[in-house]
Design a protein around this motif. Structure first.
Motif, PDB file in Angstrom:
ATOM      1  N   MET A 221      -0.815  -6.025  17.832  1.00  0.00           N
ATOM      2  CA  MET A 221      -1.073  -5.491  19.173  1.00  0.00           C
ATOM      3  C   MET A 221      -2.298  -4.587  19.186  1.00  0.00           C
ATOM      4  O   MET A 221      -3.167  -4.712  20.059  1.00  0.00           O
ATOM      5  CB  MET A 221       0.147  -4.697  19.662  1.00  0.00           C
ATOM      6  N   ARG A 222      -2.366  -3.674  18.234  1.00  0.00           N
ATOM      7  CA  ARG A 222      -3.464  -2.710  18.260  1.00  0.00           C
ATOM      8  C   ARG A 222      -4.800  -3.379  17.985  1.00  0.00           C
ATOM      9  O   ARG A 222      -5.761  -3.196  18.730  1.00  0.00           O
ATOM     10  CB  ARG A 222      -3.208  -1.579  17.268  1.00  0.00           C
ATOM     11  N   TRP A 223      -4.874  -4.140  16.909  1.00  0.00           N
ATOM     12  CA  TRP A 223      -6.153  -4.742  16.564  1.00  0.00           C
ATOM     13  C   TRP A 223      -6.492  -5.905  17.500  1.00  0.00           C
ATOM     14  O   TRP A 223      -7.628  -6.053  17.936  1.00  0.00           O
ATOM     15  CB  TRP A 223      -6.129  -5.190  15.105  1.00  0.00           C
ATOM     16  N   GLY A 224      -5.501  -6.723  17.803  1.00  0.00           N
ATOM     17  CA  GLY A 224      -5.746  -7.845  18.711  1.00  0.00           C
ATOM     18  C   GLY A 224      -6.089  -7.381  20.112  1.00  0.00           C
ATOM     19  O   GLY A 224      -6.949  -7.964  20.786  1.00  0.00           O
ATOM     20  N   GLY A 225      -5.412  -6.342  20.592  1.00  0.00           N
ATOM     21  CA  GLY A 225      -5.694  -5.826  21.922  1.00  0.00           C
ATOM     22  C   GLY A 225      -7.111  -5.316  22.043  1.00  0.00           C
ATOM     23  O   GLY A 225      -7.791  -5.553  23.051  1.00  0.00           O
ATOM     24  N   ASP A 226      -7.597  -4.640  21.025  1.00  0.00           N
ATOM     25  CA  ASP A 226      -8.957  -4.108  21.065  1.00  0.00           C
ATOM     26  C   ASP A 226      -9.987  -5.240  21.038  1.00  0.00           C
ATOM     27  O   ASP A 226     -10.966  -5.227  21.798  1.00  0.00           O
ATOM     28  CB  ASP A 226      -9.176  -3.168  19.890  1.00  0.00           C
ATOM     29  N   ILE A 227      -9.751  -6.233  20.168  1.00  0.00           N
ATOM     30  CA  ILE A 227     -10.697  -7.355  20.077  1.00  0.00           C
ATOM     31  C   ILE A 227     -10.734  -8.131  21.395  1.00  0.00           C
ATOM     32  O   ILE A 227     -11.803  -8.469  21.912  1.00  0.00           O
ATOM     33  CB  ILE A 227     -10.313  -8.283  18.904  1.00  0.00           C
ATOM     34  N   TRP A 228      -9.549  -8.421  21.964  1.00  0.00           N
ATOM     35  CA  TRP A 228      -9.493  -9.196  23.206  1.00  0.00           C
ATOM     36  C   TRP A 228     -10.124  -8.425  24.365  1.00  0.00           C
ATOM     37  O   TRP A 228     -10.840  -9.000  25.190  1.00  0.00           O
ATOM     38  CB  TRP A 228      -8.054  -9.554  23.545  1.00  0.00           C
ATOM     39  N   TYR A 229      -9.890  -7.139  24.425  1.00  0.00           N
ATOM     40  CA  TYR A 229     -10.432  -6.316  25.515  1.00  0.00           C
ATOM     41  C   TYR A 229     -11.957  -6.369  25.517  1.00  0.00           C
ATOM     42  O   TYR A 229     -12.585  -6.481  26.573  1.00  0.00           O
ATOM     43  CB  TYR A 229      -9.940  -4.878  25.348  1.00  0.00           C
ATOM     44  N   ARG A 230     -12.557  -6.323  24.346  1.00  0.00           N
ATOM     45  CA  ARG A 230     -14.012  -6.348  24.273  1.00  0.00           C
ATOM     46  C   ARG A 230     -14.557  -7.770  24.385  1.00  0.00           C
ATOM     47  O   ARG A 230     -15.546  -8.017  25.096  1.00  0.00           O
ATOM     48  CB  ARG A 230     -14.481  -5.700  22.968  1.00  0.00           C
ATOM     49  N   ALA A 231     -13.890  -8.736  23.695  1.00  0.00           N
ATOM     50  CA  ALA A 231     -14.406 -10.105  23.684  1.00  0.00           C
ATOM     51  C   ALA A 231     -14.269 -10.797  25.037  1.00  0.00           C
ATOM     52  O   ALA A 231     -15.092 -11.647  25.403  1.00  0.00           O
ATOM     53  CB  ALA A 231     -13.684 -10.919  22.606  1.00  0.00           C
ATOM     54  N   SER A 232     -13.258 -10.443  25.810  1.00  0.00           N
ATOM     55  CA  SER A 232     -13.033 -11.093  27.107  1.00  0.00           C
ATOM     56  C   SER A 232     -13.919 -10.535  28.200  1.00  0.00           C
ATOM     57  O   SER A 232     -13.920 -11.054  29.336  1.00  0.00           O
ATOM     58  CB  SER A 232     -11.561 -10.919  27.519  1.00  0.00           C
ATOM     59  N   GLY A 233     -14.651  -9.482  27.885  1.00  0.00           N
ATOM     60  CA  GLY A 233     -15.525  -8.887  28.897  1.00  0.00           C
ATOM     61  C   GLY A 233     -14.842  -7.899  29.807  1.00  0.00           C
ATOM     62  O   GLY A 233     -15.454  -7.398  30.757  1.00  0.00           O
ATOM     63  N   ALA A 234     -13.562  -7.588  29.543  1.00  0.00           N
ATOM     64  CA  ALA A 234     -12.838  -6.667  30.414  1.00  0.00           C
ATOM     65  C   ALA A 234     -13.488  -5.288  30.421  1.00  0.00           C
ATOM     66  O   ALA A 234     -13.564  -4.639  31.459  1.00  0.00           O
ATOM     67  CB  ALA A 234     -11.376  -6.561  29.962  1.00  0.00           C
ATOM     68  N   LYS A 235     -13.979  -4.861  29.283  1.00  0.00           N
ATOM     69  CA  LYS A 235     -14.610  -3.559  29.217  1.00  0.00           C
ATOM     70  C   LYS A 235     -15.850  -3.510  30.100  1.00  0.00           C
ATOM     71  O   LYS A 235     -16.091  -2.539  30.831  1.00  0.00           O
ATOM     72  CB  LYS A 235     -14.978  -3.222  27.763  1.00  0.00           C
ATOM     73  N   VAL A 236     -16.651  -4.591  30.046  1.00  0.00           N
ATOM     74  CA  VAL A 236     -17.861  -4.642  30.864  1.00  0.00           C
ATOM     75  C   VAL A 236     -17.521  -4.681  32.340  1.00  0.00           C
ATOM     76  O   VAL A 236     -18.132  -3.999  33.166  1.00  0.00           O
ATOM     77  CB  VAL A 236     -18.712  -5.861  30.461  1.00  0.00           C
TER      78      VAL A 236
END
Length: 241
Positions: A221-236
Motif C-alpha cells: 500500500m505505501r510503496w504502491g500508492g506513492d508510485i501510482w499517485y505520481r505515475a498516474s499524473g494525479a499529483k500533477v
C-alpha cells in the motif's frame, strides 16, 4: 559470562568502569532517547561513551580510537532517532487498520504529509512503543540481498555498498479497539558518499518485516500508492486544479 538482556540481546550490565588499556577519560553520562519503552513508563536510554567503548572492546574491536568514541555515540543516537521516526511514520498510517491505511497512502508520500493531521484525528490510538530490539549485522535481509545482487550485476545503475548494519525492532502497536499487537520492523543501515564538507551521510531502509499477510499489504500500500499517485499524473492534476 554476562547474562543477556532479552530486551536488546546485550549483556544485562555494561560496565561504566574505565578500562585498564584506556588512555583518555570518556563520559559516563547517558542520553535519554525519544523512544518509549514497552515495559515501563519511560524512554530508552542510549549507552554512555564509556559503555560504548567497553562494549566494543568486549566484541574484539581493540583498535577503536578512544578520541572518536563520543562522535560514534552521537552518530549511533542520531541514527536510532531517525529509525524510530520512520517507524512512527509507518504506525501513523497503519495502526488504525488497513482501510485507514489506504486513505493515508492513496495520495503518496506528499499527500500523506498534507492529510496526516486529518487521519490522526479520525480515530484516536496510543503512540507505539519499542518492546525490544536486536542487532543482526551479519544477517542480510532479503531486500538487501536483492539490492546487493543488482549492484553487482549493474554497478552503474544500482551501485552501492551492502548495509553496514541491520537491526530488528519489535514494536507494540495499539489498535483502535484497545488491543495491542507486536510488529517487527527491519532496518538496513547504509553509508552514502560524504557531503562536500566531509560530514558522513547515512541512509536507513525501515519497513515492517513480512511476518504476516497484513505486513505485506502495508508495504504494498505505501510503496504502491506513492508510485501510482505520481505515475498516474494525479499529483500533477491536483497541483493544476
Amino acid at each position: 559470562m554476562s547474562k543477556l538482556n532479552p530486551l536488546n540481546y546485550m549483556p544485562s550490565t555494561i560496565s561504566q568502569k574505565r578500562d585498564d588499556r584506556q588512555t583518555i577519560h570518556l563520559p559516563t553520562d547517558r542520553e535519554t532517547s525519544s523512544i518509549p519503552r514497552g515495559d515501563m513508563e519511560a524512554n530508552w536510554e542510549y549507552p554512555s561513551p564509556q559503555q560504548m567503548y567497553n562494549a566494543m572492546l568486549r566484541k574484539g574491536y581493540d583498535d577503536t580510537p578512544e578520541d572518536a568514541v563520543e562522535s560514534m555515540v552521537a552518530v549511533h543516537n542520531f541514527l536510532n532517532e531517525g529509525a524510530w521516526g520512520e517507524i512512527v511514520n509507518w504506525e501513523r498510517r497503519f495502526s488504525r487498520g488497513l482501510r485507514t491505511g489506504w486513505q493515508a497512502c492513496r495520495r503518496g508520500e506528499d499527500g500523506f504529509a498534507e492529510d496526516a493531521d486529518k487521519i490522526a484525528s479520525s480515530r484516536d490510538v496510543a503512540a507505539p512503543k519499542l518492546l525490544r530490539f536486536q542487532g543482526r549485522p551479519n544477517e542480510m535481509t532479503p531486500k538487501a540481498r536483492i539490492i546487493d545482487f543488482m549492484a553487482r550485476m549493474y554497478p552503474d545503475k544500482y551501485g552501492c555498498e551492502p548495509p553496514f548494519d541491520r537491526h530488528d525492532w519489535y514494536v507494540q502497536r495499539r489498535t483502535v479497539d484497545g488491543q495491542t499487537k507486536e510488529v517487527r520492523y527491519v532496518i538496513d543501515y547504509y553509508s552514502a558518499p560524504p557531503e562536500p564538507t566531509g560530514e558522513p551521510v547515512f541512509y536507513l531502509d525501515v519497513r515492517p518485516a513480512v511476518d504476516s499477510p497484513t505486513a505485506a499489504v502495508e508495504r504494498m500500500m505505501r510503496w504502491g500508492g506513492d508510485i501510482w499517485y505520481r505515475a498516474s499524473g494525479a499529483k500533477v492534476r491536483e497541483s493544476a486544479s
